[in-house]
Design an enzyme around this catalytic site. Sequence first.
Site, PDB file in Angstrom:
ATOM      1  N   HIS A   1      -8.715 -40.878  14.074  1.00 14.18           N
ATOM      2  CA  HIS A   1      -7.517 -39.931  14.444  1.00 14.18           C
ATOM      3  C   HIS A   1      -6.955 -39.245  13.698  1.00 14.18           C
ATOM      4  CE1 HIS A   1      -3.423 -38.950  15.307  1.00 14.18           C
ATOM      5  NE2 HIS A   1      -3.250 -39.668  14.078  1.00 14.18           N
TER       6      HIS A   1
ATOM      7  N   GLU B   1       9.045 -59.472  31.380  1.00 12.80           N
ATOM      8  CA  GLU B   1       8.002 -58.797  32.033  1.00 12.80           C
ATOM      9  C   GLU B   1       8.057 -57.511  32.292  1.00 12.80           C
ATOM     10  OE1 GLU B   1      11.064 -59.607  36.007  1.00 12.80           O
ATOM     11  OE2 GLU B   1       9.529 -59.179  37.428  1.00 12.80           O
TER      12      GLU B   1
ATOM     13  N   GLU C   1      14.289 -59.828  31.787  1.00 13.68           N
ATOM     14  CA  GLU C   1      14.212 -58.930  32.626  1.00 13.68           C
ATOM     15  C   GLU C   1      13.249 -57.883  32.141  1.00 13.68           C
ATOM     16  OE1 GLU C   1      15.144 -59.294  35.760  1.00 13.68           O
ATOM     17  OE2 GLU C   1      14.086 -57.333  35.916  1.00 13.68           O
TER      18      GLU C   1
HETATM   19  N1  LIG Z   1      -4.196 -49.393  14.988  1.00 18.60           N
HETATM   20  C1  LIG Z   1      -5.429 -49.055  15.644  1.00 18.60           C
HETATM   21  O1  LIG Z   1      -5.221 -49.637  16.929  1.00 18.60           O
HETATM   22  C2  LIG Z   1      -5.212 -47.232  15.920  1.00 18.60           C
HETATM   23  C3  LIG Z   1      -5.311 -46.975  14.923  1.00 18.60           C
HETATM   24  N2  LIG Z   1      -6.662 -45.613  14.976  1.00 18.60           N
HETATM   25  C4  LIG Z   1      -6.525 -44.501  13.182  1.00 18.60           C
HETATM   26  O2  LIG Z   1      -7.811 -45.607  12.582  1.00 18.60           O
HETATM   27  C5  LIG Z   1      -7.361 -45.326  11.528  1.00 18.60           C
HETATM   28  C6  LIG Z   1      -6.993 -46.709  10.611  1.00 18.60           C
HETATM   29  O3  LIG Z   1      -6.140 -47.563  11.162  1.00 18.60           O
HETATM   30  P1  LIG Z   1      -5.841 -49.128  11.406  1.00 18.60           P
HETATM   31  O4  LIG Z   1      -7.057 -49.877  11.763  1.00 18.60           O
HETATM   32  O5  LIG Z   1      -4.694 -48.844  11.847  1.00 18.60           O
HETATM   33  O6  LIG Z   1      -5.630 -49.614   9.776  1.00 18.60           O
HETATM   34  P2  LIG Z   1      -5.334 -50.789   9.030  1.00 18.60           P
HETATM   35  O7  LIG Z   1      -4.261 -50.423   8.549  1.00 18.60           O
HETATM   36  O8  LIG Z   1      -5.000 -51.725  10.440  1.00 18.60           O
HETATM   37  O9  LIG Z   1      -6.517 -50.126   7.618  1.00 18.60           O
HETATM   38  C7  LIG Z   1      -6.248 -51.188   6.917  1.00 18.60           C
HETATM   39  C8  LIG Z   1      -7.248 -51.321   6.379  1.00 18.60           C
HETATM   40  O10 LIG Z   1      -7.530 -50.696   5.081  1.00 18.60           O
HETATM   41  C9  LIG Z   1      -8.021 -50.754   4.156  1.00 18.60           C
HETATM   42  N3  LIG Z   1      -6.978 -50.343   2.926  1.00 18.60           N
HETATM   43  C10 LIG Z   1      -5.511 -50.228   2.907  1.00 18.60           C
HETATM   44  N4  LIG Z   1      -5.298 -49.661   1.913  1.00 18.60           N
HETATM   45  C11 LIG Z   1      -6.684 -48.768   0.531  1.00 18.60           C
HETATM   46  C12 LIG Z   1      -7.163 -48.260   0.157  1.00 18.60           C
HETATM   47  N5  LIG Z   1      -6.181 -47.475  -0.486  1.00 18.60           N
HETATM   48  N6  LIG Z   1      -7.738 -47.994  -0.094  1.00 18.60           N
HETATM   49  C13 LIG Z   1      -8.954 -48.549   0.939  1.00 18.60           C
HETATM   50  N7  LIG Z   1      -8.808 -49.345   1.399  1.00 18.60           N
HETATM   51  C14 LIG Z   1      -7.472 -49.495   2.135  1.00 18.60           C
HETATM   52  C15 LIG Z   1      -7.023 -52.119   3.394  1.00 18.60           C
HETATM   53  O11 LIG Z   1      -7.271 -53.361   2.524  1.00 18.60           O
HETATM   54  P3  LIG Z   1      -7.088 -54.176   1.631  1.00 18.60           P
HETATM   55  O12 LIG Z   1      -6.604 -55.459   1.848  1.00 18.60           O
HETATM   56  O13 LIG Z   1      -6.696 -53.710   0.443  1.00 18.60           O
HETATM   57  O14 LIG Z   1      -5.543 -53.974   2.437  1.00 18.60           O
HETATM   58  C16 LIG Z   1      -7.126 -52.692   5.161  1.00 18.60           C
HETATM   59  O15 LIG Z   1      -8.977 -53.316   5.211  1.00 18.60           O
HETATM   60  C17 LIG Z   1      -6.224 -44.562  10.987  1.00 18.60           C
HETATM   61  O16 LIG Z   1      -6.522 -43.539  11.186  1.00 18.60           O
HETATM   62  C18 LIG Z   1      -5.245 -44.932  12.627  1.00 18.60           C
HETATM   63  O17 LIG Z   1      -4.582 -43.859  12.881  1.00 18.60           O
HETATM   64  C19 LIG Z   1      -6.768 -44.931  15.983  1.00 18.60           C
HETATM   65  C20 LIG Z   1      -6.584 -45.733  16.771  1.00 18.60           C
HETATM   66  C21 LIG Z   1      -5.832 -46.509  17.187  1.00 18.60           C
HETATM   67 MG   LIG Z   2      -2.188 -43.033  16.760  1.00 21.04          MG
END
Ligand SMILES: NC(=O)C1=CN([C@@H]2O[C@H](COP(=O)(O)OP(=O)(O)OC[C@H]3O[C@@H](n4cnc5c(N)ncnc54)[C@H](OP(=O)(O)O)[C@@H]3O)[C@@H](O)[C@H]2O)C=CC1
Ligand SMILES: [Mg+2]
Length: 358
Positions: A113, A236, A232
């Site tokens: 993203h 659905e 509803e």
């Molecule tokens: N969610 C989605 O489906 C989509 C997301 N995106 C993009 O993908 C990217 C990732 O999003 P998403 O997958 O939702 O992220 P998540 O919220 O699912 O990511 C969580 C992960 O990041 C780690 N994390 C969190 N904080 C830190 C930190 N400070 N340092 C190191 N690791 C950390 C967490 O580990 P810990 O256990 O240590 O917290 C965990 O492994 C973003 O740019 C998002 O916009 C794009 C398309 C769709």
């Molecule tokens: Mg998004």
Amino acid sequence: MTDEFTTEIYYDDDADVSTLEDDTVAVLGYGSQGHAHALNLDDSGVDVVVGLREDSSSRSAAEADGLEVTTPAEAVAQATYVSVLVPDTVQPAVYENAIAPNLEAGDTLQFAHGLNIHYNQITPPEDVDVTMIAPKSPGHLVRRNYENDEGTPGLLAVYQDTTGDAHERALAYGKAIGCTRAGVVETTFREETETDLFGEQAVLCGGIASLIKTGYETLVDAGYSPEMAYFECMNEMKLIVDLMYEGGLGAMWDSVSDTAEYGGLTRGDDVVDEAVRENMEEVLEEVQNGEFTREWVLENQAGRPSYNQLREAEKSHEIEEVGERLRELFAWEEAEAETEDSEEEDEDEDEQKVRADD
Ligand SMILES: NC(=O)C1=CN([C@@H]2O[C@H](COP(=O)(O)OP(=O)(O)OC[C@H]3O[C@@H](n4cnc5c(N)ncnc54)[C@H](OP(=O)(O)O)[C@@H]3O)[C@@H](O)[C@H]2O)C=CC1
Ligand SMILES: [Mg+2]
Ligand SMILES: CC[C@](O)(C(C)=O)C(=O)O
Ligand SMILES: [Mg+2]
């Protein structure tokens, strides 16, 4: 209306995973997108190392999945291709602390993203490639589709190409996570970021949730039972959206009754009227002029007070409680699970029988 698409769409034949054969890809984060990218890359034969903080709650999952896990800084130091899949809000700090000190000239910085690049929260050095493969799907489906030999549509953008190979390498990444199986559309960081933010706020997440809640409240306030209102307006919805997903609005209109079609065609625009269009335009403007991102950055700096309050309010909406109770009563979900269990048991028995026969 254009009769020809102006964007390039790439498929498996346009990409070559072996482009990454000399690379190590550091996947930072093992959440929704991170686990899907890491596992799909690994299954596609790409060398992967997952970067997680020492006390990460995701560490055990990544290790249990058979992946090498180290700290974000160490992962970036080992890698030539860095996929930034931690939440958008923590990316600038992870970039400053773990990525920037360990990036080398010619490395690739890859995003799913474009928010932090587009709104200048991260400024990469000029000697690295900066690319994006953004699956247009929640991460768990990116993994599930890959495992089912299906693809997930994605977007590709190149922000910075210092090696001259940025595009080819991004396509290889897109193929390795299964996106080119479905199709990868060429775009820019700006277009991806602004359309993604607008889509999730106005339509996919914010718009639909408010439409559902308002529909539910209208029925309940008029004296109808919460169960009827839930079925509803919420339950659905999935079945209707599945039809749209498979065959567009036409498939939905074809499948519903003539009464629903006439009622929907005559009343839909009364609900989502010109005032809603103007509201949407305002939402888009706040995305385009950076107001939303500024607000979100400040909200995080303040410890997320509004976010936490809104989350709690959403969780305690009556529709959530009614839905939870009703979903437990969905006999067909249990029946499906039982059928799957008994099929698995039958398969196990058959397998044991074959072994015994051997
Ligand atoms: N969610 C989605 O489906 C989509 C997301 N995106 C993009 O993908 C990217 C990732 O999003 P998403 O997958 O939702 O992220 P998540 O919220 O699912 O990511 C969580 C992960 O990041 C780690 N994390 C969190 N904080 C830190 C930190 N400070 N340092 C190191 N690791 C950390 C967490 O580990 P810990 O256990 O240590 O917290 C965990 O492994 C973003 O740019 C998002 O916009 C794009 C398309 C769709
Ligand atoms: Mg998004
Ligand atoms: C629709 C929400 C999304 O943009 C996505 C799954 O594509 C996200 O940021 O999670
Ligand atoms: Mg999205």
